[in-house]
Design a protein around this motif. Structure first.
Motif, PDB file in Angstrom:
ATOM      1  N   ALA A  64       0.834  -1.207   0.000  1.00  0.00           N
ATOM      2  CA  ALA A  64       0.000   0.000   0.000  1.00  0.00           C
ATOM      3  C   ALA A  64       0.867   1.255   0.000  1.00  0.00           C
ATOM      4  CB  ALA A  64      -0.936  -0.009   1.206  1.00  0.00           C
ATOM      5  N   TRP A  65       1.955   1.235   0.792  1.00  0.00           N
ATOM      6  CA  TRP A  65       2.879   2.375   0.827  1.00  0.00           C
ATOM      7  C   TRP A  65       3.484   2.604  -0.556  1.00  0.00           C
ATOM      8  CZ3 TRP A  65       7.994   3.021  -0.359  1.00  0.00           C
ATOM      9  CH2 TRP A  65       8.578   4.232   0.047  1.00  0.00           C
ATOM     10  N   ALA A  66       3.919   1.528  -1.202  1.00  0.00           N
ATOM     11  CA  ALA A  66       4.519   1.639  -2.537  1.00  0.00           C
ATOM     12  C   ALA A  66       3.521   2.219  -3.532  1.00  0.00           C
ATOM     13  CB  ALA A  66       5.010   0.272  -3.003  1.00  0.00           C
ATOM     14  N   ASP A  67       2.290   1.784  -3.458  1.00  0.00           N
ATOM     15  CA  ASP A  67       1.261   2.286  -4.376  1.00  0.00           C
ATOM     16  C   ASP A  67       0.991   3.770  -4.137  1.00  0.00           C
ATOM     17  OD1 ASP A  67      -0.602   1.697  -6.494  1.00  0.00           O
ATOM     18  OD2 ASP A  67      -2.202   1.944  -5.002  1.00  0.00           O
ATOM     19  N   ARG A  68       0.892   4.169  -2.874  1.00  0.00           N
ATOM     20  CA  ARG A  68       0.640   5.579  -2.536  1.00  0.00           C
ATOM     21  C   ARG A  68       1.804   6.483  -2.929  1.00  0.00           C
ATOM     22  NH1 ARG A  68      -0.705   3.449   2.382  1.00  0.00           N
ATOM     23  NH2 ARG A  68       1.209   4.273   3.277  1.00  0.00           N
ATOM     24  N   ASN A  69       3.024   5.990  -2.777  1.00  0.00           N
ATOM     25  CA  ASN A  69       4.203   6.830  -2.962  1.00  0.00           C
ATOM     26  C   ASN A  69       4.885   6.695  -4.316  1.00  0.00           C
ATOM     27  OD1 ASN A  69       4.607   8.294  -0.310  1.00  0.00           O
ATOM     28  ND2 ASN A  69       4.213   6.198   0.343  1.00  0.00           N
ATOM     29  N   ARG A  70       4.316   5.910  -5.204  1.00  0.00           N
ATOM     30  CA  ARG A  70       4.903   5.734  -6.534  1.00  0.00           C
ATOM     31  C   ARG A  70       5.133   7.073  -7.247  1.00  0.00           C
ATOM     32  NH1 ARG A  70       2.426   1.412 -10.562  1.00  0.00           N
ATOM     33  NH2 ARG A  70       2.067   0.596  -8.497  1.00  0.00           N
ATOM     34  N   PRO A  71       4.161   7.992  -7.266  1.00  0.00           N
ATOM     35  CA  PRO A  71       4.408   9.273  -7.944  1.00  0.00           C
ATOM     36  C   PRO A  71       5.546  10.088  -7.314  1.00  0.00           C
ATOM     37  CG  PRO A  71       2.052   8.955  -7.600  1.00  0.00           C
ATOM     38  CD  PRO A  71       2.760   7.877  -6.827  1.00  0.00           C
ATOM     39  N   ALA A  72       5.628  10.108  -5.991  1.00  0.00           N
ATOM     40  CA  ALA A  72       6.686  10.862  -5.311  1.00  0.00           C
ATOM     41  C   ALA A  72       8.061  10.259  -5.601  1.00  0.00           C
ATOM     42  CB  ALA A  72       6.428  10.899  -3.807  1.00  0.00           C
ATOM     43  N   ILE A  73       8.131   8.941  -5.643  1.00  0.00           N
ATOM     44  CA  ILE A  73       9.400   8.273  -5.941  1.00  0.00           C
ATOM     45  C   ILE A  73       9.826   8.559  -7.375  1.00  0.00           C
ATOM     46  CG2 ILE A  73      10.506   6.014  -6.214  1.00  0.00           C
ATOM     47  CD1 ILE A  73       8.735   5.088  -3.806  1.00  0.00           C
ATOM     48  N   ALA A  74       8.871   8.503  -8.306  1.00  0.00           N
ATOM     49  CA  ALA A  74       9.170   8.806  -9.713  1.00  0.00           C
ATOM     50  C   ALA A  74       9.648  10.245  -9.863  1.00  0.00           C
ATOM     51  CB  ALA A  74       7.946   8.545 -10.583  1.00  0.00           C
ATOM     52  N   ALA A  75       9.024  11.178  -9.137  1.00  0.00           N
ATOM     53  CA  ALA A  75       9.438  12.586  -9.193  1.00  0.00           C
ATOM     54  C   ALA A  75      10.842  12.762  -8.626  1.00  0.00           C
ATOM     55  CB  ALA A  75       8.437  13.453  -8.431  1.00  0.00           C
ATOM     56  N   ALA A  76      11.141  12.069  -7.528  1.00  0.00           N
ATOM     57  CA  ALA A  76      12.476  12.153  -6.931  1.00  0.00           C
ATOM     58  C   ALA A  76      13.533  11.615  -7.891  1.00  0.00           C
ATOM     59  CB  ALA A  76      12.510  11.396  -5.611  1.00  0.00           C
ATOM     60  N   ARG A  77      13.225  10.543  -8.591  1.00  0.00           N
ATOM     61  CA  ARG A  77      14.165   9.985  -9.569  1.00  0.00           C
ATOM     62  C   ARG A  77      14.419  10.961 -10.710  1.00  0.00           C
ATOM     63  NH1 ARG A  77      11.634   3.915 -10.104  1.00  0.00           N
ATOM     64  NH2 ARG A  77      12.498   3.107  -8.166  1.00  0.00           N
ATOM     65  N   ARG A  78      13.348  11.571 -11.203  1.00  0.00           N
ATOM     66  CA  ARG A  78      13.512  12.553 -12.298  1.00  0.00           C
ATOM     67  C   ARG A  78      14.351  13.721 -11.829  1.00  0.00           C
ATOM     68  NH1 ARG A  78       8.164  11.181 -13.068  1.00  0.00           N
ATOM     69  NH2 ARG A  78       7.434  13.034 -11.961  1.00  0.00           N
ATOM     70  N   ALA A  79      14.109  14.225 -10.617  1.00  0.00           N
ATOM     71  CA  ALA A  79      14.862  15.355 -10.096  1.00  0.00           C
ATOM     72  C   ALA A  79      16.343  14.981  -9.936  1.00  0.00           C
ATOM     73  CB  ALA A  79      14.288  15.810  -8.762  1.00  0.00           C
ATOM     74  N   TYR A  80      16.602  13.806  -9.416  1.00  0.00           N
ATOM     75  CA  TYR A  80      17.974  13.358  -9.250  1.00  0.00           C
ATOM     76  C   TYR A  80      18.666  13.239 -10.603  1.00  0.00           C
ATOM     77  CZ  TYR A  80      21.958  10.491  -7.915  1.00  0.00           C
ATOM     78  OH  TYR A  80      23.227  10.009  -7.723  1.00  0.00           O
ATOM     79  N   ASP A  81      18.003  12.583 -11.552  1.00  0.00           N
ATOM     80  CA  ASP A  81      18.580  12.377 -12.881  1.00  0.00           C
ATOM     81  C   ASP A  81      18.836  13.705 -13.604  1.00  0.00           C
ATOM     82  OD1 ASP A  81      18.487   9.686 -12.369  1.00  0.00           O
ATOM     83  OD2 ASP A  81      16.725   9.312 -13.626  1.00  0.00           O
ATOM     84  N   THR A  82      18.003  14.684 -13.372  1.00  0.00           N
ATOM     85  CA  THR A  82      18.176  15.998 -13.987  1.00  0.00           C
ATOM     86  C   THR A  82      19.418  16.704 -13.445  1.00  0.00           C
ATOM     87  OG1 THR A  82      15.807  16.234 -14.324  1.00  0.00           O
ATOM     88  CG2 THR A  82      17.104  18.260 -14.355  1.00  0.00           C
ATOM     89  N   HIS A  83      19.675  16.561 -12.152  1.00  0.00           N
ATOM     90  CA  HIS A  83      20.793  17.237 -11.515  1.00  0.00           C
ATOM     91  C   HIS A  83      22.107  16.460 -11.591  1.00  0.00           C
ATOM     92  CE1 HIS A  83      17.398  19.453  -9.826  1.00  0.00           C
ATOM     93  NE2 HIS A  83      18.274  20.448  -9.727  1.00  0.00           N
TER      94      HIS A  83
END
Length: 136
Positions: free
Chosen positions: A116-135
């Motif tokens: 349930a945690w993974a399902d709820r936080n999937r968008p936040a994790i994806a956003a964090a990955r994009r931000a990291y990859d950008t920087h």
């Protein structure tokens, strides 16, 4: 229980005359347990089976992205380690069902909470990955 499954009990039950540390499962470290249930597919299989017994094709349809080979390997590993059972019903054609064992009951609630945690936080994790990859 079919003859194929009798070896699981022997694997999980130390001999009567064994000392506590002579059995391979007597000292089961956290990393071993996490490797068993924490791989990509096993957790999803256990969560799916938490709702009740399922057939192979039901599991295959319910777990997005799993190949037949990986599902088979995960089921065999979970069965070998006493977390699920495989029951063959003598219908025509034979019907095979997988179900959790009492050993799984203690981990079911934390696994479902993790899913349930993974399902709820999937968008936040994806956003964090994009931000990291950008920087980086």
């Amino acid at each position: 229980m079919s003859q194929r499954h009798t070896g699981i009990t022997d694997q999980l039950t130390p001999p009567v005359d064994a000392t506590p540390h002579s059995h391979p499962l007597a000292d089961c470290p956290l990393r071993e347990v996490l490797a068993l249930i924490g791989d990509k597919w096993s957790t999803q299989v256990l969560v799916q089976l938490g709702a009740g017994p399922r057939r192979f094709t039901e599991l295959e349809r319910a777990i997005e992205g799993v190949s037949r080979r990986m599902l088979t390997l995960s089921l065999r590993s979970l069965e070998r380690n006493g977390l699920i059972t495989r029951t063959v019903h003598p219908d025509a054609p034979p019907r095979v069902e997988y179900a959790t064992t009492p050993l799984t009951n203690g981990i079911r609630e934390p696994l479902e909470a993790l899913a349930a945690w993974a399902d709820r936080n999937r968008p936040a994790i994806a956003a964090a990955r994009r931000a990291y990859d950008t920087h980086h």
